[in-house]
Design an enzyme around this catalytic site. Sequence first.
Site, PDB file in Angstrom:
ATOM      1  N   GLU A 147       0.821  -1.211   0.000  1.00 25.66           N
ATOM      2  CA  GLU A 147       0.000   0.000   0.000  1.00 25.66           C
ATOM      3  C   GLU A 147       0.860   1.269   0.000  1.00 25.66           C
ATOM      4  OE1 GLU A 147      -3.497   2.187   2.679  1.00 25.66           O
ATOM      5  OE2 GLU A 147      -2.424   0.446   3.472  1.00 25.66           O
ATOM      6  N   GLU A 241     -12.609   1.490   4.747  1.00 24.50           N
ATOM      7  CA  GLU A 241     -11.699   1.957   5.789  1.00 24.50           C
ATOM      8  C   GLU A 241     -11.971   3.433   6.073  1.00 24.50           C
ATOM      9  OE1 GLU A 241      -7.125   1.058   6.928  1.00 24.50           O
ATOM     10  OE2 GLU A 241      -7.417   2.713   5.535  1.00 24.50           O
TER      11      GLU A 241
END
Length: 284
Positions: A147, A241
């Site tokens: 990420e 998220e």
Amino acid sequence: MMNIKYGASLLSWTTPDWTHESGLYAIEKTAETGFELLEILLPHTADFDAPAVKKHLNKHGISAVCSLNFSEETHLPAHPKEALALIKKSLDRTAALDADFMGGVLHSAIGCFTGNPVTDAEKDTVVNVWGEAALYALERGITMGIEPINRYESYVCNTSDNVLELIEKTGMPNLALHLDTFHMNIEEANFKDPILRAGNRLKHLHITESHRGMPGDGTVNWDELFEALNTINFEGNLVLENFSSEVPGMQQAVSLWQKSPFSAQELAEGSLAFMKNKVKQFSI
């Protein structure tokens, strides 16, 4: 045709510090709200009772993927041996859950800086660790997703291209891109090109608005994003998220200084419906 699993993050329900009680609560809420999987952010030590967690996941009929972030002591460019050991330990926990994906900020510790851009030597260190970790993951049937995060949290990998460059240098087939729309909104020129360039390397996507609130209430270009996902026939996970200040300790844990207009439950329900509607809108 896209092949998507819809998930919630541990952080959708509780703070990052995993406990047996908070973990069980997150599993229960994820299942009740209608998600298919829970992304479990592993502790920095990877100390985690995987058999007990697997039992609870099975009881509630959902699966899991894992994610991992480094602490300063395992900041990869500076502490490669320690970082590799932690990745391997975390992969063991992931395998014990019968999960096939582990993502996260697997290039640097969040908030750890040298004061300079990443060097070629640091890149080489990252590539070497990723290569060895990916081989360990491959033996366990796990894909590792990397990420990129914004410039205020890391200097190593800020963009999708930063990650893809280093993945290609490893030559490993089970390294993938893990994108997050919050960070994309800061670092990428748009929401289309990074996805098209990644193609089937993109396996995991954090869905979150520019202000970490309800999708559609901020500046993320969702139509561009979902159109691009459809173009590449995305196969992977869309994981919520975003954060609610109503969760005790969340404001301090993720620097969420503004009061949220939604509870965690409202965010989860609204975000899941939003994701499904966008997929339906852009699916051919």
